[in-house]
Design an enzyme around this catalytic site. Structure first.
Site, mmCIF file in Angstrom:
data_model
loop_
_atom_site.group_PDB
_atom_site.id
_atom_site.type_symbol
_atom_site.label_atom_id
_atom_site.label_comp_id
_atom_site.label_asym_id
_atom_site.label_seq_id
_atom_site.Cartn_x
_atom_site.Cartn_y
_atom_site.Cartn_z
ATOM 1 N N ARG A 42 0.820 -1.038 0.549
ATOM 2 C CA ARG A 42 -0.199 0.326 -0.227
ATOM 3 C C ARG A 42 0.954 1.474 -0.096
ATOM 4 O O ARG A 42 0.845 1.800 -0.833
ATOM 5 C CB ARG A 42 -0.930 0.719 1.581
ATOM 6 N N THR A 43 1.642 1.508 0.960
ATOM 7 C CA THR A 43 2.414 2.726 1.209
ATOM 8 C C THR A 43 3.051 2.562 -0.165
ATOM 9 O O THR A 43 3.659 4.236 -0.814
ATOM 10 C CB THR A 43 3.595 2.386 2.479
ATOM 11 N N ARG A 56 11.818 3.572 3.099
ATOM 12 C CA ARG A 56 11.076 2.458 3.936
ATOM 13 C C ARG A 56 12.267 1.506 4.493
ATOM 14 O O ARG A 56 13.368 1.300 3.932
ATOM 15 C CB ARG A 56 10.344 1.253 3.524
ATOM 16 N N LYS A 106 24.535 -6.346 -0.403
ATOM 17 C CA LYS A 106 25.698 -6.128 -0.399
ATOM 18 C C LYS A 106 26.686 -5.699 0.494
ATOM 19 O O LYS A 106 28.183 -5.834 0.581
ATOM 20 C CB LYS A 106 26.695 -5.501 -2.454
ATOM 21 N N HIS A 163 5.860 6.451 11.523
ATOM 22 C CA HIS A 163 5.388 5.926 10.326
ATOM 23 C C HIS A 163 4.329 7.047 9.895
ATOM 24 O O HIS A 163 3.027 6.363 9.549
ATOM 25 C CB HIS A 163 4.274 4.221 9.815
HETATM 26 C C1 NCD Z 1 1.995 -0.778 8.676
HETATM 27 C C2 NCD Z 1 3.789 -0.520 8.456
HETATM 28 O O1 NCD Z 1 3.880 -1.059 7.269
HETATM 29 O O2 NCD Z 1 3.831 0.157 9.597
HETATM 30 N N1 NCD Z 1 1.537 -1.040 6.998
HETATM 31 C C3 NCD Z 1 1.339 -0.031 5.752
HETATM 32 O O3 NCD Z 1 1.803 0.931 5.728
HETATM 33 N N2 NCD Z 1 -0.220 -0.452 5.499
HETATM 34 C C4 NCD Z 1 0.988 -2.198 8.963
HETATM 35 C C5 NCD Z 1 2.033 -3.229 9.163
HETATM 36 O O4 NCD Z 1 2.489 -3.192 8.466
HETATM 37 O O5 NCD Z 1 0.938 -3.804 9.820
#
Ligand code: NCD
Length: 395
Positions: free
Chosen positions: A52-53, A102, A81, A130
């Site tokens: 999703r993100t 991320r 690496k 997040h």
């Molecule tokens: C979340 C995350 O990555 O922290 N997912 C997201 O970004 N919607 C929640 C999760 O992974 O549980």
């Protein structure tokens, strides 16, 4: 100044509301914004799994007319690496106008912002924060409940490692909301979040045993942490032990469900299962939940029964959809194409101190200590790592 989003505290309340207002303008016609960012390029650097993100960021950038380069497979990136994050970021930053990162280590986005000349957006740094999920969560609350102020929100599940709840709790308290934290046993909100919430003027925390939720929570006395304005809390017990607490007719405006974040457990704990009841049709019969919207950052792995998806209170798919307009608004701001009201900075002054270091093995500054010197600040007299915010230890 560079418009980074590393922690939710990088945006004031007024700025957050400004972003939501902009997303409201964008949302009715996503296709009419396609000339805004022609010629701009976004790097999405996802060194940890995501659907999703990443896709909502990439959708947002492309809907604005910009283009995207992606590195989303950890096994094919140079990190595999042994390249340091600083080096990876320096390269990506030299190619693009904006980087969305991320990473599995806490503090990774803060570190990246040190090396990048262009904006860094934190799309999840380990078990830390997040903030863009929180933008989406607040925006969903506003869409579903008409406001983000003075709400009562129950956080439910793995609150220790679910970084989404950390950023969200910080934001909710800033907007005067009340939190009922019902954690999987042993997975309570981490100290860095608690310490931050406790410093908000007028707020206090109370450990309670909820006595009137046996029907839904399948237990007579459910341990919870109430985070609320002092006058709204039940009196503390003299010895600090949890006090019995009747939720009574208190309305829960939203319940925010999270999965067990297995990838952050030590291997010995990896077999743990969810001990809290699954949300199903029985769960929301309780009067406190009559008007409760159910949020989940997703992915769900069994915490919410699929049968519940048909219930009008199930808002998690609407929540995921709102991730696109709010991220469009964020990208416009980060690239200097939209201005936001300033508002008072929510981040407290944190003077730097020396003589301490971080020992958190999940922190980027510890994992890459060969190339990063420790940076420690103090909040309310407590030395803490600038990257992961956990307590630092004397050198
Ligand atoms: C979340 C995350 O990555 O922290 N997912 C997201 O970004 N919607 C929640 C999760 O992974 O549980």
């Amino acid at each position: 100044v560079k418009r980074d989003l590393i922690t939710i505290h990088d945006l004031s309340n007024r700025a957050l509301e400004g972003l939501m207002d902009l997303a409201d303008e964008i949302r009715p016609n996503l296709r009419s914004w396609r000339s805004e960012l022609q010629g701009f390029l976004m790097g999405s650097l996802f060194l940890e799994p995501s659907t999703r993100t990443r896709l909502s960021f990439e959708t947002a950038m492309m809907r604005l007319g910009g283009k995207v380069i992606t590195s989303a497979d950890v096994s094919t990136s140079s990190a595999a690496k042994g390249e340091s994050l600083g080096d990876t970021v320096r390269i990506v930053d030299s190619y693009v106008d904006l980087t969305v990162l991320r990473h599995p280590a806490a503090g990774a986005a803060r570190l990246a912002s040190r090396y990048a000349h262009r904006p860094i957006i934190n799309a999840g740094d380990g078990g830390h924060e997040h903030p863009t999920q929180t933008l989406c969560d607040l925006y969903t609350l506003r869409a579903e409940k008409g406001r983000v102020r003075q709400l009562t929100v129950m956080l439910y599940g793995d609150l220790l490692y679910a970084r989404t709840t950390h950023s969200l709790a910080r934001a909710l308290v800033r907007f005067g909301s009340s939190i009922v934290a019902v954690a999987q046993p042993g997975l309570d909100l981490p100290d860095f979040v608690i310490e931050d919430l406790a410093r908000i003027p007028g707020y206090a925390l109370r450990h309670v045993l909820i006595t009137d939720m046996a029907d839904v929570l399948q237990r007579d006395r459910v341990p919870a942490l109430l985070i609320d304005r002092e006058e709204r809390l039940p009196p503390a017990s003299p010895d600090g032990a949890p006090v019995l607490h009747h939720l009574g007719a208190a309305t829960i405006d939203a319940i925010y469900v999270t999965r067990l974040q297995r990838e952050r457990y030590a291997p010995v704990d990896a077999a743990r299962t969810l001990e809290l009841p699954i949300l199903d049709h029985r769960f929301l019969i309780a009067p406190q939940f009559r008007d409760t919207v159910v949020l989940h950052p997703l992915p769900r792995v069994g915490e919410i029964a699929p049968e519940f998806d048909r219930d009008p209170r199930a808002a998690y798919f609407r929540q995921a959809a709102l991730g696109v307009p709010i991220r469009m608004a964020l990208i416009l701001w980060a690239l200097g194409k939209a201005s936001l009201p300033q508002g008072e900075s929510p981040a407290p002054e944190e003077p730097a101190v020396t003589g301490f270091r971080c020992l958190n093995p999940a922190c980027i500054s510890v994992q890459e200590s060969a190339v990063i010197p420790p940076e420690v600040t103090t909040l309310g007299g407590i030395p803490r790592c600038l990257f992961c915010e956990t307590r630092a230890e004397p050198l």
